[in-house]
Scaffold this motif. Sequence first.
Motif, PDB file in Angstrom:
ATOM      1  N   ASN A   7      62.769  11.554  47.035  1.00 32.29           N
ATOM      2  CA  ASN A   7      62.141  11.409  48.190  1.00 32.29           C
ATOM      3  C   ASN A   7      60.627  10.816  47.768  1.00 32.29           C
ATOM      4  N   ARG A   8      60.056  10.355  48.462  1.00 29.79           N
ATOM      5  CA  ARG A   8      58.662   9.807  48.289  1.00 29.79           C
ATOM      6  C   ARG A   8      57.650  10.802  49.046  1.00 29.79           C
ATOM      7  N   ILE A   9      56.699  11.237  48.714  1.00 26.56           N
ATOM      8  CA  ILE A   9      55.466  11.899  49.719  1.00 26.56           C
ATOM      9  C   ILE A   9      54.161  11.206  49.228  1.00 26.56           C
ATOM     10  N   SER A  10      53.238  11.356  50.157  1.00 28.23           N
ATOM     11  CA  SER A  10      52.025  11.069  49.686  1.00 28.23           C
ATOM     12  C   SER A  10      51.114  12.320  49.566  1.00 28.23           C
ATOM     13  N   LEU A  11      50.382  12.368  48.468  1.00 27.21           N
ATOM     14  CA  LEU A  11      49.571  13.471  48.101  1.00 27.21           C
ATOM     15  C   LEU A  11      48.257  13.089  47.507  1.00 27.21           C
ATOM     16  N   LYS A  12      47.374  13.833  48.162  1.00 30.49           N
ATOM     17  CA  LYS A  12      45.785  13.380  47.710  1.00 30.49           C
ATOM     18  C   LYS A  12      45.633  13.447  46.076  1.00 30.49           C
ATOM     19  N   GLN A  13      44.941  12.674  45.434  1.00 32.71           N
ATOM     20  CA  GLN A  13      44.776  12.262  44.255  1.00 32.71           C
ATOM     21  C   GLN A  13      44.450  13.801  43.459  1.00 32.71           C
ATOM     22  N   ARG A  14      43.617  14.433  43.980  1.00 29.40           N
ATOM     23  CA  ARG A  14      42.973  15.505  43.252  1.00 29.40           C
ATOM     24  C   ARG A  14      44.023  16.620  43.177  1.00 29.40           C
ATOM     25  N   PHE A  15      44.923  16.774  44.477  1.00 30.20           N
ATOM     26  CA  PHE A  15      46.131  17.734  44.512  1.00 30.20           C
ATOM     27  C   PHE A  15      46.989  17.440  43.191  1.00 30.20           C
ATOM     28  N   VAL A  16      47.368  15.987  43.160  1.00 28.18           N
ATOM     29  CA  VAL A  16      48.267  15.551  42.167  1.00 28.18           C
ATOM     30  C   VAL A  16      47.746  16.002  40.663  1.00 28.18           C
ATOM     31  N   GLY A  17      46.347  15.727  40.479  1.00 25.05           N
ATOM     32  CA  GLY A  17      45.909  16.107  39.252  1.00 25.05           C
ATOM     33  C   GLY A  17      45.870  17.784  38.921  1.00 25.05           C
ATOM     34  N   LYS A  18      45.774  18.444  39.879  1.00 26.48           N
ATOM     35  CA  LYS A  18      45.709  20.027  39.785  1.00 26.48           C
ATOM     36  C   LYS A  18      47.018  20.377  39.500  1.00 26.48           C
ATOM     37  N   THR A  19      48.114  19.502  40.105  1.00 25.53           N
ATOM     38  CA  THR A  19      49.464  19.992  40.153  1.00 25.53           C
ATOM     39  C   THR A  19      50.072  19.827  38.697  1.00 25.53           C
ATOM     40  N   LYS A  20      49.849  18.656  38.307  1.00 24.54           N
ATOM     41  CA  LYS A  20      50.073  18.153  36.705  1.00 24.54           C
ATOM     42  C   LYS A  20      49.501  19.051  36.026  1.00 24.54           C
ATOM     43  N   LYS A  21      48.345  19.376  36.020  1.00 25.98           N
ATOM     44  CA  LYS A  21      47.491  20.424  35.174  1.00 25.98           C
ATOM     45  C   LYS A  21      48.273  21.621  35.023  1.00 25.98           C
ATOM     46  N   GLN A  22      48.673  22.164  35.999  1.00 24.34           N
ATOM     47  CA  GLN A  22      49.402  23.460  36.089  1.00 24.34           C
ATOM     48  C   GLN A  22      50.740  23.358  35.743  1.00 24.34           C
ATOM     49  N   ALA A  23      51.373  22.411  35.961  1.00 28.71           N
ATOM     50  CA  ALA A  23      52.629  22.052  35.699  1.00 28.71           C
ATOM     51  C   ALA A  23      52.477  22.156  33.842  1.00 28.71           C
ATOM     52  N   LYS A  24      51.696  21.459  33.367  1.00 34.08           N
ATOM     53  CA  LYS A  24      51.763  21.256  31.882  1.00 34.08           C
ATOM     54  C   LYS A  24      51.384  22.436  31.308  1.00 34.08           C
ATOM     55  N   LYS A  25      50.585  23.151  31.774  1.00 31.28           N
ATOM     56  CA  LYS A  25      50.131  24.747  31.364  1.00 31.28           C
ATOM     57  C   LYS A  25      51.527  25.489  31.249  1.00 31.28           C
ATOM     58  N   GLU A  26      52.438  25.311  32.122  1.00 30.66           N
ATOM     59  CA  GLU A  26      53.690  26.267  32.215  1.00 30.66           C
ATOM     60  C   GLU A  26      54.689  25.469  31.656  1.00 30.66           C
ATOM     61  N   ASN A  27      54.357  24.416  30.765  1.00 30.59           N
ATOM     62  CA  ASN A  27      55.419  23.645  30.088  1.00 30.59           C
ATOM     63  C   ASN A  27      56.627  22.915  30.939  1.00 30.59           C
ATOM     64  N   ARG A  28      56.468  22.609  32.017  1.00 33.44           N
ATOM     65  CA  ARG A  28      57.360  22.045  33.086  1.00 33.44           C
ATOM     66  C   ARG A  28      56.919  20.572  33.642  1.00 33.44           C
ATOM     67  N   SER A  29      57.883  19.959  34.187  1.00 38.15           N
ATOM     68  CA  SER A  29      57.688  18.795  34.565  1.00 38.15           C
ATOM     69  C   SER A  29      57.033  18.842  36.068  1.00 38.15           C
ATOM     70  N   MET A  30      56.325  18.099  36.523  1.00 38.51           N
ATOM     71  CA  MET A  30      55.604  17.950  37.833  1.00 38.51           C
ATOM     72  C   MET A  30      56.736  18.149  38.836  1.00 38.51           C
ATOM     73  N   ASN A  31      57.962  17.618  38.688  1.00 39.35           N
ATOM     74  CA  ASN A  31      59.023  17.529  39.676  1.00 39.35           C
ATOM     75  C   ASN A  31      59.427  18.728  39.506  1.00 39.35           C
ATOM     76  N   ASN A  32      59.962  19.549  38.759  1.00 39.94           N
ATOM     77  CA  ASN A  32      60.250  20.674  38.332  1.00 39.94           C
ATOM     78  C   ASN A  32      59.305  21.804  39.128  1.00 39.94           C
ATOM     79  N   PHE A  33      57.953  21.858  38.685  1.00 38.13           N
ATOM     80  CA  PHE A  33      56.992  22.456  39.200  1.00 38.13           C
ATOM     81  C   PHE A  33      57.011  22.659  40.827  1.00 38.13           C
ATOM     82  N   LEU A  34      56.740  21.576  41.385  1.00 39.12           N
ATOM     83  CA  LEU A  34      56.857  21.351  42.843  1.00 39.12           C
ATOM     84  C   LEU A  34      58.139  21.760  43.482  1.00 39.12           C
TER      85      LEU A  34
END
Length: 71
Positions: A7-34
């Motif tokens: 699925n494709r969704i539109s997210l604000k860039q700031r949200f994507v950046g913070k999400t990627k950062k948190q996923a990386k902290k937890e050693n997970r992919s962004m997809n798995n995190f979301l």
Amino acid sequence: MSRKNSNRISLKQRFVGKTKKQAKKENRSMNNFLETILFDAVYRELNEETLSAMREAESGAELETLRHDKR
């Protein structure tokens, strides 16, 4: 194994950046995190004590005033 849809969704860039950062902290992919967050939001079942507290707060009945005193 369950099937997944792409699925494709539109997210604000700031949200994507913070999400990627948190996923990386937890050693997970962004997809798995979301997916994990969404799964919890959709399938979380609240216990009776929590539901009761939510109903009480919504009704406004028997609410006490909390004080925060500086010490």
